[in-house]
Design an enzyme around this catalytic site. Structure first.
Site, PDB file in Angstrom:
ATOM      1  N   LYS A 187     -22.211   7.329  -5.421  1.00 48.70           N
ATOM      2  CA  LYS A 187     -21.605   8.522  -6.022  1.00 48.70           C
ATOM      3  C   LYS A 187     -21.361   8.396  -7.529  1.00 48.70           C
ATOM      4  O   LYS A 187     -21.093   9.400  -8.182  1.00 48.70           O
ATOM      5  CB  LYS A 187     -20.311   8.876  -5.312  1.00 48.70           C
ATOM      6  CG  LYS A 187     -19.191   7.837  -5.422  1.00 48.70           C
ATOM      7  CD  LYS A 187     -18.009   8.283  -4.569  1.00 48.70           C
ATOM      8  CE  LYS A 187     -16.891   7.257  -4.568  1.00 48.70           C
ATOM      9  NZ  LYS A 187     -15.784   7.662  -3.654  1.00 48.70           N
ATOM     10  N   LEU A 211     -21.139   1.528  -3.959  1.00 51.31           N
ATOM     11  CA  LEU A 211     -22.317   1.404  -3.102  1.00 51.31           C
ATOM     12  C   LEU A 211     -22.527   2.612  -2.178  1.00 51.31           C
ATOM     13  O   LEU A 211     -23.373   2.558  -1.296  1.00 51.31           O
ATOM     14  CB  LEU A 211     -22.235   0.109  -2.284  1.00 51.31           C
ATOM     15  CG  LEU A 211     -22.561  -1.158  -3.073  1.00 51.31           C
ATOM     16  CD1 LEU A 211     -22.197  -2.410  -2.289  1.00 51.31           C
ATOM     17  CD2 LEU A 211     -24.038  -1.188  -3.470  1.00 51.31           C
ATOM     18  N   THR A 212     -21.809   3.681  -2.417  1.00 51.10           N
ATOM     19  CA  THR A 212     -22.173   4.957  -1.789  1.00 51.10           C
ATOM     20  C   THR A 212     -23.161   5.708  -2.678  1.00 51.10           C
ATOM     21  O   THR A 212     -23.789   6.670  -2.232  1.00 51.10           O
ATOM     22  CB  THR A 212     -20.944   5.861  -1.572  1.00 51.10           C
ATOM     23  OG1 THR A 212     -20.407   6.262  -2.853  1.00 51.10           O
ATOM     24  CG2 THR A 212     -19.866   5.136  -0.776  1.00 51.10           C
ATOM     25  N   TYR A 246       0.833  -1.211   0.000  1.00 52.83           N
ATOM     26  CA  TYR A 246       0.000   0.000   0.000  1.00 52.83           C
ATOM     27  C   TYR A 246       0.862   1.253   0.000  1.00 52.83           C
ATOM     28  O   TYR A 246       1.964   1.240   0.517  1.00 52.83           O
ATOM     29  CB  TYR A 246      -0.902   0.005   1.230  1.00 52.83           C
ATOM     30  CG  TYR A 246      -2.017  -1.015   1.205  1.00 52.83           C
ATOM     31  CD1 TYR A 246      -2.310  -1.765   0.075  1.00 52.83           C
ATOM     32  CD2 TYR A 246      -2.801  -1.232   2.342  1.00 52.83           C
ATOM     33  CE1 TYR A 246      -3.345  -2.693   0.082  1.00 52.83           C
ATOM     34  CE2 TYR A 246      -3.830  -2.153   2.354  1.00 52.83           C
ATOM     35  CZ  TYR A 246      -4.098  -2.891   1.217  1.00 52.83           C
ATOM     36  OH  TYR A 246      -5.114  -3.803   1.234  1.00 52.83           O
TER      37      TYR A 246
END
Length: 338
Positions: free
Chosen positions: A228, A225-226, A53
């Site tokens: 947006k 799944l927000t 990351y």
């Protein structure tokens, strides 16, 4: 905040886990600290990172996220925080040092070097949960498990897990651990959301039968799944907006999460959430937690403004009627992520 035991292990964690893969890229260090502080103050004691990351990975800043998490960890009592990280596994040449023709691998040499690097970046002397990020299909599993067992026996790692694994891979690893007396995988971290319910096909039953806890990642389907991305919106700075402007591999990833089927399913889920008087983010997070094979749901954020709707799911238990309505949508559009 409800707490759950992970597999058969000694780890008991909050049932929401703070994912960190955007830290150092989409979220700068100050914002990352603020997000982690909000999570911790709300009762989240479980934080997940990885040696590769932030995402999308770039050789110039691989490992930055662990460094940020390590500096934040110094502001807390170490025993109050459960830290999970991952060794990259095969096929990812941006991890240093590259092995086997540019690939990293889950051989003992790489695992030992990777864990030392993660310990250094995290600035801690032990990792609570150490996970294989991807399986290494062309390498003997017994050597991987033996090396990981060595880390547990040394005290550098407390508990083991895998990620992005198949039912066959998980059950074979558990058999190998049993036969050879090695530390087992107590967790599996796979993609699982309302838009990707494939885990329920076989892996869920394996987890129930073998006492392995799922740590679902992308419960919000990478932000889809927000809501947006509805109506063709491509918000500036959003992950898949960036991916669609990136290299071919990133575009393909974006299209898996963001396509006509996922948009259609998300619209129906949004209406169910509105009827229930909650945000779609809260509903999707709560749904992920509400499975008997789930140990802790991994959420992510790039701004503090995204956190309240996520945290609102902590004490939400969806009523049977809502679960039934969600199930009906997923039966009509069973695998929108393909």
């Amino acid at each position: 905040m409800k707490r759950n035991r992970l597999g058969r292990s000694s780890l008991v964690v909050s049932d929401i886990c703070m994912g960190t893969m955007t830290f150092g890229n989409q979220a700068d260090e100050k914002t990352s600290f603020d997000i982690m502080d909000m999570a911790f103050d709300a009762g989240i004691d479980f934080f997940d990172t990885a040696e590769m990351y932030p995402v999308p990975p770039d050789a110039s800043y691989v490992g930055v996220t662990e460094e940020i998490v390590g500096r934040w960890l110094k502001t807390k009592n170490r025993d109050d925080v459960i830290i999970a990280t991952k060794v990259a596994g095969p096929g990812h040449g941006w991890i240093t040092p590259p092995l086997r023709g540019g690939k990293t691998g889950l051989d003992r040499h790489h695992i030992m070097r990777a864990v030392e690097d993660s310990l250094k970046r995290l600035d801690t002397d032990y990792i609570d949960l150490y996970q294989t990020h991807w399986p290494d299909a062309d390498f003997p599993l017994e050597e991987t498990l033996a090396a990981l067992d060595e880390l547990v026996r040394s005290g550098k790692v407390r508990v083991l897990g895998c990620s992005n694994e198949t039912t066959w891979g998980l059950t074979k690893s558990l058999w190998q651990s049993d036969v050879h007396g090695l530390a087992r995988f107590d967790t599996i971290q796979n993609n699982f959301s309302l838009n990707n319910r494939r885990f329920e096909d076989e892996l869920a039953q394996a987890c129930r039968q073998e006492d392995v806890s799922l740590l679902p990642y992308s419960p919000l389907a990478g932000g889809v799944l927000t809501g947006k991305y509805q109506d063709g919106a491509m918000p500036e700075g959003a992950r898949f907006t960036q991916y669609m402007q990136g290299e071919k591999r990133q575009q393909q990833m974006a299209q898996r999460f963001l396509n006509p089927n996922t948009v259609a399913a998300t619209a129906e889920y949004a209406q169910i959430a509105a009827d229930a008087g909650m945000s779609l983010t809260t509903l999707a997070t709560a749904w992920s937690k509400q499975h008997d094979f789930v140990g802790s749901t991994i959420v992510g954020a790039t701004t503090t403004e995204q956190m309240p709707d996520i945290l609102a799911a902590a004490n939400v238990v969806l009523e049977p009627a809502i679960m039934k309505a969600l199930y009906k949508v997923s039966k009509r559009i069973p695998y929108p992520m393909g």
